[in-house]
Design a protein around this motif. Structure first.
Motif, mmCIF file in Angstrom:
data_model
loop_
_atom_site.group_PDB
_atom_site.id
_atom_site.type_symbol
_atom_site.label_atom_id
_atom_site.label_comp_id
_atom_site.label_asym_id
_atom_site.label_seq_id
_atom_site.Cartn_x
_atom_site.Cartn_y
_atom_site.Cartn_z
ATOM 1 N N ASP A 17 0.826 -1.205 0.000
ATOM 2 C CA ASP A 17 0.000 0.000 0.000
ATOM 3 C C ASP A 17 0.863 1.258 0.000
ATOM 4 O OD1 ASP A 17 -2.307 -1.489 0.005
ATOM 5 O OD2 ASP A 17 -2.638 -1.303 2.171
ATOM 6 N N ALA A 18 1.899 1.283 0.830
ATOM 7 C CA ALA A 18 2.769 2.447 0.914
ATOM 8 C C ALA A 18 3.506 2.683 -0.401
ATOM 9 C CB ALA A 18 3.771 2.268 2.055
ATOM 10 N N MET A 19 4.008 1.612 -1.010
ATOM 11 C CA MET A 19 4.733 1.776 -2.270
ATOM 12 C C MET A 19 3.821 2.190 -3.409
ATOM 13 S SD MET A 19 7.657 -1.180 -2.219
ATOM 14 C CE MET A 19 6.676 -2.512 -1.540
ATOM 15 N N GLN A 26 1.535 9.147 -6.476
ATOM 16 C CA GLN A 26 2.374 10.314 -6.169
ATOM 17 C C GLN A 26 1.940 11.013 -4.883
ATOM 18 O OE1 GLN A 26 5.122 10.997 -8.030
ATOM 19 N NE2 GLN A 26 4.581 9.145 -9.151
ATOM 20 N N ARG A 27 1.587 10.232 -3.880
ATOM 21 C CA ARG A 27 1.209 10.761 -2.567
ATOM 22 C C ARG A 27 2.106 10.150 -1.513
ATOM 23 N NH1 ARG A 27 -5.089 9.849 -1.870
ATOM 24 N NH2 ARG A 27 -4.555 7.939 -2.895
ATOM 25 N N HIS A 31 -0.717 9.668 4.255
ATOM 26 C CA HIS A 31 -0.830 11.123 4.325
ATOM 27 C C HIS A 31 -2.034 11.575 5.150
ATOM 28 C CE1 HIS A 31 -3.627 10.124 1.114
ATOM 29 N NE2 HIS A 31 -4.211 11.266 1.345
ATOM 30 N N SER A 32 -2.983 10.697 5.361
ATOM 31 C CA SER A 32 -4.176 11.070 6.101
ATOM 32 C C SER A 32 -4.085 10.773 7.600
ATOM 33 C CB SER A 32 -5.398 10.362 5.522
ATOM 34 O OG SER A 32 -5.230 8.966 5.644
#
Length: 45
Positions: A17-19, A26-27, A31-32
């Motif tokens: 998910d992170a990758m 491009q986030r 980030h949430s």
């Protein structure tokens, strides 16, 4: 043994998910995430 396997899969899915967020969308990963209290689980994180 099954709990260890489940933990490994959870870690791998989190990494995926992170990758995918970093390279495809491009986030920044997660980030949430905030420092605000989370009440939907009944506990404060």
């Amino acid at each position: 043994m099954l709990e260890i396997l489940q933990f490994k899969l959870d870690v791998l899915w989190s990494m995926l998910d992170a990758m995918s967020m970093a390279y495809e969308l491009q986030r920044l990963p997660y980030h949430s995430v905030t420092r605000d209290n989370v009440w939907h689980r009944g506990i404060i994180l």
